[in-house]
Design a protein around this motif. Structure first.
Motif, short mmCIF file in Angstrom:
data_model
loop_
_atom_site.label_atom_id
_atom_site.label_comp_id
_atom_site.label_asym_id
_atom_site.label_seq_id
_atom_site.Cartn_x
_atom_site.Cartn_y
_atom_site.Cartn_z
N SER A 107 56.26 25.50 31.13
CA SER A 107 55.72 24.88 32.28
C SER A 107 56.90 24.68 33.05
N PHE A 108 58.03 24.58 32.74
CA PHE A 108 59.10 24.40 33.86
C PHE A 108 59.23 25.48 34.55
N ASN A 109 59.35 26.79 34.12
CA ASN A 109 59.34 28.08 34.70
C ASN A 109 58.12 28.26 35.89
N PHE A 110 56.87 27.77 35.43
CA PHE A 110 55.84 27.88 36.33
C PHE A 110 56.10 26.98 37.53
N TYR A 116 46.06 31.29 28.50
CA TYR A 116 45.39 30.83 29.91
C TYR A 116 44.09 31.66 29.84
N PRO A 117 42.98 31.09 30.48
CA PRO A 117 41.68 31.69 30.72
C PRO A 117 41.86 32.75 31.24
N GLU A 118 40.98 33.74 31.02
CA GLU A 118 40.65 34.95 31.69
C GLU A 118 39.53 34.87 32.88
N SER A 119 39.82 35.07 34.06
CA SER A 119 38.86 34.92 34.94
C SER A 119 38.49 36.14 35.72
N GLY A 120 38.31 37.00 34.97
CA GLY A 120 38.02 38.48 35.65
C GLY A 120 39.20 39.37 36.16
N PRO A 121 38.95 40.53 35.97
CA PRO A 121 40.06 41.44 36.65
C PRO A 121 40.49 41.25 38.13
N LEU A 142 45.22 30.16 36.72
CA LEU A 142 45.44 30.11 35.24
C LEU A 142 46.38 29.12 34.84
N TYR A 143 47.25 28.65 35.41
CA TYR A 143 47.97 27.74 34.68
C TYR A 143 47.09 26.32 34.59
N ARG A 144 46.56 25.82 35.49
CA ARG A 144 45.97 24.81 35.26
C ARG A 144 44.64 24.78 34.43
N GLY A 145 43.92 25.92 34.36
CA GLY A 145 43.13 26.48 33.31
C GLY A 145 43.73 26.24 32.04
#
Length: 238
Positions: A109-112, A232-237, A182-185
């Motif tokens: 999370s720090f690097n995010f 992290y959730p995948e939300s389409g390509p 992605l991060y929040r999900g």
């Protein structure tokens, strides 16, 4: 210990790739297939290509500033364009691509948070460069359109830089939105980044130590990072 030593010697830094005759050695180890979880290979590769595109844009901008100067523009624009190329090409890799790389590698999370902060500033800078304020060393839209009345040939060359800066700005905005979702999900938060900072998990030393310990116990293998593999959730390509 022999196998561990062999493994460490094989995992030498490989980026940036430099010719053998250059005495300066690569500063980073980068292997997306080995270190990044497979669901995020495509995203990390695209961000890496975005860094390459930005570096190419800075090179084109330098050529455009030469045309700007040759057509009667201020020589200071060429000086600033050269400075931006020499400064922002390596710094953008170090300051926002590497934090993103390490964030996906070890679910940090720090690097995010470091990526979000620095990359947002990069987006603002790219937007300013796309605008093309005179005297900033960026052949954006304002400088290009205004210079058509002075020298059409130079303005046409400057137009390439303006288009590239625009494309880079749009792509950076899309990347920022994509990574943030992605991060929040995945349950990431500022509190997690604070915990990593206070506990020292964000540092790279524990990562290397865990990897060397794994080698000593079980022979050559990939390093075991202290954090869990990101989910992290995948939300389409994208």
């Amino acid at each position: 210990m022999g196998s561990g030593t062999c493994f460490v010697s094989e995992r030498v830094n490989n980026f940036p790739p430099l010719p053998a005759f250059v005495r300066i050695k690569p500063c980073f180890y980068q292997n997306i297939d080995e270190e990044i979880p497979s669901p995020h290979h495509l995203l990390v590769r695209r961000v890496y290509k975005l860094w390459i595109l930005y570096s190419i844009t800075l090179c084109v901008n330098l050529v455009s500033c030469i045309a700007w100067w040759a057509g009667g523009g201020d020589a200071a624009n060429f000086g600033f364009a050269l400075l931006w190329l020499l400064l922002f090409s390596p710094c953008s890799y170090t300051c926002w691509f590497r934090p993103l790389y390490k964030a996906f590698r070890a679910d940090s999370s720090f690097n995010f948070m470091a990526f979000f902060f620095i990359f947002f500033l990069q987006c603002v800078l790219a937007f300013i460069q796309a605008l093309g304020i005179s005297g900033w060393g960026a052949c954006g839209w304002i400088a290009t359109v205004m210079f058509f009345s002075t020298n059409v040939g130079s303005a046409v060359v400057m137009l390439f830089s303006a288009v590239l800066f625009t494309v880079v700005t749009v792509l950076m905005g899309l990347v920022l939105i994509r990574v943030h979702r992605l991060y929040r999900g995945g349950g990431g938060s500022f509190q997690r980044a604070q915990e990593e900072w206070s506990t020292g998990v964000w540092k790279s030393a524990p990562v290397r130590e865990a990897g060397f310990n794994a080698v000593a116990e079980s022979g050559p293998s990939l390093p075991q990072y202290p954090a869990a593999v990101p989910s992290y959730p995948e939300s389409g390509p994208w």
